[in-house]
Design an enzyme around this catalytic site. Structure first.
Site, mmCIF file in Angstrom:
data_model
loop_
_atom_site.group_PDB
_atom_site.id
_atom_site.type_symbol
_atom_site.label_atom_id
_atom_site.label_comp_id
_atom_site.label_asym_id
_atom_site.label_seq_id
_atom_site.Cartn_x
_atom_site.Cartn_y
_atom_site.Cartn_z
ATOM 1 N N HIS A 91 0.837 -1.215 0.000
ATOM 2 C CA HIS A 91 0.000 0.000 0.000
ATOM 3 C C HIS A 91 0.871 1.265 0.000
ATOM 4 C CE1 HIS A 91 -3.356 -2.667 1.317
ATOM 5 N NE2 HIS A 91 -2.385 -3.215 2.027
ATOM 6 N N SER A 129 15.399 21.895 -15.074
ATOM 7 C CA SER A 129 14.229 22.742 -15.303
ATOM 8 C C SER A 129 14.710 24.091 -15.811
ATOM 9 C CB SER A 129 13.462 22.908 -13.990
ATOM 10 O OG SER A 129 12.682 24.093 -14.033
#
Ligand code: ARG
Length: 467
Positions: free
Chosen positions: A166, A287
């Site tokens: 999970h 970036s």
């Protein structure tokens, strides 16, 4: 609209006998496949050489005509390979482009090549040959990816990391074990590829339009010449079948799903918050606005390519599902799906192999967080079963109370003083601290296929011997 004087409207030289005029421009556009099936030129020429050779061997065409045809086809092959071939959309597809050029080169003998075959078995042959080669390439590439993982697994057979279910911390595992999980997945993909090669290893040529032929052809001879195990057994199925293409796409979709899960893990692992791995400069980008960033673009694109591959699988299944036997022109739409998926899959495997080989694994960080989130709680419960004789369910309950206490104190299980643990269960001794470390936890999981370094090494040896 017919205007027989223009070039585009002259009736087709391959089947023009029945037609007074050529196709409308839109008809030509929707009908033509040369824009993409020219990729099949080498397979088409190989198939034609094998077919012509067999025709001559069987006395269906003369040896002189066969020699002219073979010579002409080889000339065309080098013309195409050297970029000196003019593909024509009027000639629809690769088969008719090659045959028309052959007629220009060698004259009337060219017309004998199409004896005892049809474009229906011809395209099935060309495409099968192409998919077979692509599957062989995929097999090689998967072997390269598996080898990259085996090397990383060996290097990190003892490196502890948190294991998740999970995406919540579950139990400590080794990074080597995690790598070997991917070896299992890509190993299954590779065996699917090998099976698919076996399935498609039958030669379609000689099925003709759909019914076979009255000429005394030898399909075993062409099958052998083209490297197939045997000829297909039913001429109707042969020209109707695109299972081999769909099987390729299914395998690509499953492998893509594995690659995409790995990509997702790399995206998560490479965030500063996780900090498990650092991608090499070669497999990341910066970036344009935020100077601090290093983005896992290659992993993200692998994840995205998988979407495209799934689309191709669904497209071809949908194209095929309503077609009555045998050939329908719908089937011409098979190629772009397979070509696109093949390109995506190759890129995805190559990018992943590079990323896996190049990435820096931050073992210190992984180890530091491996123990957080009470990841050794199961070890405490197992200790209570083994050393204090508790039934597992009771041990689970006792451990749950210890976790709750540690949580309220804001510390790890191993940081609880013995007096606290004994208040929860009197039989706990200081020996318990031996099993609360992450190293002890992974080392204890020696069950076959478990995460203990000794087991991981056993599985690495298994795969090395298998490669
Ligand atoms: N270009 C066609 C295809 O890719 C070749 C087969 C054409 N056969 C036919 N009967 N029109 O499917």
């Amino acid at each position: 609209m017919a205007d027989d004087t223009t070039d585009t409207k002259s009736s087709n030289q391959m089947w023009g006998g029945r037609f007074a005029s050529g196709p409308d421009a839109i008809m030509e556009e929707i009908n033509a496949s040369i824009g993409f099936d020219k990729k099949l030129f080498a397979q088409d020429i190989r198939g034609s050489i094998a077919h012509a050779t067999m025709l001559a061997h069987q006395g269906i065409i003369s040896a002189e005509d066969k020699d002219k045809i073979v010579h002409g086809l080889n000339t065309i092959l080098s013309e195409i390979e050297s970029g000196n071939f003019e593909f024509s959309r009027q000639l629809e597809d690769i088969h008719m482009n090659v045959e028309a050029r052959l007629a220009t080169l060698i004259g009337p003998a060219a017309g004998r090549l199409h004896t005892a075959r049809s474009r229906n078995d011809q395209v099935a042959l060309d495409f099968r040959l192409w998919v077979k080669e692509e599957l062989q390439k995929t097999e090689q590439m998967l072997t390269g990816l598996i080898a990259a993982f085996l090397d990383r697994a060996e290097e990190h057979a003892e490196s502890v990391m948190p294991g998740f279910t999970h995406l919540q911390t579950a139990q400590p595992v080794t990074f080597g074990h995690h790598c070997m999980a991917y070896v299992e997945m890509f190993g299954r993909d590779r065996s699917r590829v090998r099976h698919a090669i076996e399935h498609l290893d039958e030669s379609p040529i000689g099925a003709a339009a759909l019914a076979g032929t009255g000429y005394p052809i030898d399909r075993h001879m062409t099958a052998k010449a083209l490297g197939f195990r045997e000829p297909t057994r039913n001429s109707i199925d042969t020209v109707s079948d695109r299972d081999f293409a769909i099987e390729f796409l299914s395998i690509a979709a499953i492998a893509g799903m594995h690659l995409s899960r790995l990509a997702e893990e790399i995206v998560i692992w490479s965030t500063p918050q996780f900090g498990f791995v650092r991608l090499s400069d070669a497999f990341s980008t910066g970036s344009s606005i935020m100077p601090q960033k290093k983005n896992p673009d290659a992993a993200e694109l692998v994840r995205a390519k998988t979407g495209r591959i799934n689309g191709s699988l669904v497209a071809l299944l949908t194209i095929m599902k309503g077609l009555p036997l045998a050939y329908s022109k719908d089937m011409q739409e098979d190629k772009e799906q397979v070509f696109d998926a093949a390109e995506s899959l190759e890129l995805a495997i190559a990018a992943m192999t590079g990323m896996v080989r190049d990435m820096t694994v931050n073992t210190a960080r992984m180890k530091a967080v491996a123990g957080s989130g009470y990841s050794t709680a199961t070890d405490l419960a197992d200790w209570l079963v083994r050393e204090a004789g508790l039934p597992f369910r009771d041990a689970h309950h006792v451990t749950g109370r210890a976790v709750a206490l540690a949580e309220s104190k804001g510390c790890d299980l191993a940081e609880l003083p013995l007096s606290d643990l004994q208040a929860i269960h009197p039989d706990i001794t200081d020996k318990v601290y031996d099993v609360l470390t992450v190293e002890a936890s992974v080392a204890s999981r020696k069950s076959f296929g478990g995460t203990a370094p000794s087991e991981v090494r056993r599985q690495i040896a298994f795969w090395r011997a298998r490669n």
